[in-house]
Design an enzyme around this catalytic site. Structure first.
Site, PDB file in Angstrom:
ATOM      1  N   HIS A  62     -16.773  34.870  62.406  1.00  9.23           N
ATOM      2  CA  HIS A  62     -17.526  36.127  62.329  1.00  9.23           C
ATOM      3  C   HIS A  62     -18.319  36.160  61.025  1.00  9.23           C
ATOM      4  O   HIS A  62     -17.757  36.478  59.971  1.00  9.23           O
ATOM      5  CB  HIS A  62     -16.575  37.323  62.358  1.00  9.23           C
ATOM      6  CG  HIS A  62     -15.963  37.580  63.690  1.00  9.23           C
ATOM      7  ND1 HIS A  62     -16.572  38.350  64.660  1.00  9.23           N
ATOM      8  CD2 HIS A  62     -14.789  37.159  64.223  1.00  9.23           C
ATOM      9  CE1 HIS A  62     -15.800  38.400  65.728  1.00  9.23           C
ATOM     10  NE2 HIS A  62     -14.705  37.679  65.491  1.00  9.23           N
TER      11      HIS A  62
ATOM     12  N   CYS B 284     -18.429  34.358  67.957  1.00  6.66           N
ATOM     13  CA  CYS B 284     -17.052  34.369  68.450  1.00  6.66           C
ATOM     14  C   CYS B 284     -17.041  34.125  69.965  1.00  6.66           C
ATOM     15  O   CYS B 284     -17.470  33.068  70.408  1.00  6.66           O
ATOM     16  CB  CYS B 284     -16.331  35.642  68.043  1.00  6.66           C
ATOM     17  SG  CYS B 284     -14.527  35.504  68.194  1.00  6.66           S
TER      18      CYS B 284
ATOM     19  N   GLU C 202     -20.332  38.400  60.119  1.00  2.06           N
ATOM     20  CA  GLU C 202     -20.374  39.793  59.658  1.00  2.06           C
ATOM     21  C   GLU C 202     -19.094  40.210  58.949  1.00  2.06           C
ATOM     22  O   GLU C 202     -19.059  41.260  58.308  1.00  2.06           O
ATOM     23  CB  GLU C 202     -20.674  40.736  60.833  1.00  2.06           C
ATOM     24  CG  GLU C 202     -19.520  41.019  61.769  1.00  2.06           C
ATOM     25  CD  GLU C 202     -19.238  39.923  62.782  1.00  2.06           C
ATOM     26  OE1 GLU C 202     -18.415  40.169  63.684  1.00  2.06           O
ATOM     27  OE2 GLU C 202     -19.824  38.821  62.678  1.00  2.06           O
TER      28      GLU C 202
END
Length: 212
Positions: free
Chosen positions: A191, A83, A193
């Site tokens: 992202h 990001c 994650e």
């Protein structure tokens, strides 16, 4: 086979704990740290980033994270930005009237997306660059984005014998860089994650490269 170690740079950015958990799920031994020795000696370094470009740069430089990233890359040691951790790899961030120098690892500016709805928030497809290793097996998956700014041009000229970077694009109003793989430096605007199993598989691809 030894489990690869990944240092997650702890410089004050949010969302680091979900990144740690995702990397562990991807098969890495993870340390959330700002210790210089641990950061430099880990097999991989992850640079997270949320919020404003300028604030992230201030936080990074406050712990001399810019020096650590540069030293790792100079030695060919892998770094992954996420990001705003991707955005700061470029020369400048132009945000809310401010013009903030980035790390300058890649040429170009990070600017506001020209789209009907900003921020770009949600799941989007990507178009992986030729030779991408990050996206092996997840080329057709969707990934989770939350951002209003992005790099929207790729101008780095690479001449043989150096390999061409794999540049991955996505679209929100305009085309923008979703990921770049350039030697030891890789980064994603989305992202991983927060991208479910596809994100874990992408991180697993990166962690797998650390063991080579």
């Amino acid at each position: 086979m030894t489990t690869p170690t990944v240092a997650v740079l702890d410089y004050g950015s949010g969302n680091v704990h979900s990144a740690v958990k995702a990397l562990e799920a991807a098969g890495a031994e993870v340390r959330l740290t700002r210790d210089r020795r641990e950061v430099l000696e880990a097999d991989g370094l992850l640079v997270p980033g949320v919020g404003a470009f300028g604030a992230v740069m201030d936080q990074l430089t406050a712990i001399r994270g810019d020096e650590l990233i540069e030293r790792r890359l100079a030695g060919g040691r892998p770094v992954l930005g996420i990001c705003v951790g991707m955005q700061v790899m470029f020369e400048r961030g132009i945000e809310r009237g401010s013009d903030v120098p980035g790390l300058g690892e890649w040429p170009g500016d990070v600017t506001r997306l020209d789209a009907p709805v900003v921020p770009h928030m949600g799941w989007s497809t990507v178009r992986p660059g030729e030779g991408s290793r990050l996206f092996a097996g997840v080329e057709d998956e969707r990934f989770y984005f939350v951002h209003s700014y992005a790099a929207q041009a790729w101008t780095l000229e690479v001449s043989p014998p150096f390999p061409q970077p794999a540049v991955t694009w996505s679209m929100h109003g305009v085309p923008f860089l979703a990921a770049v793989e350039n030697g030891p430096l890789a980064a994603t605007q989305f992202h991983p994650e927060k991208s479910g199993e596809a994100g874990i598989r992408l991180l697993r691809n990166w962690v797998g490269q650390l063991a080579e």
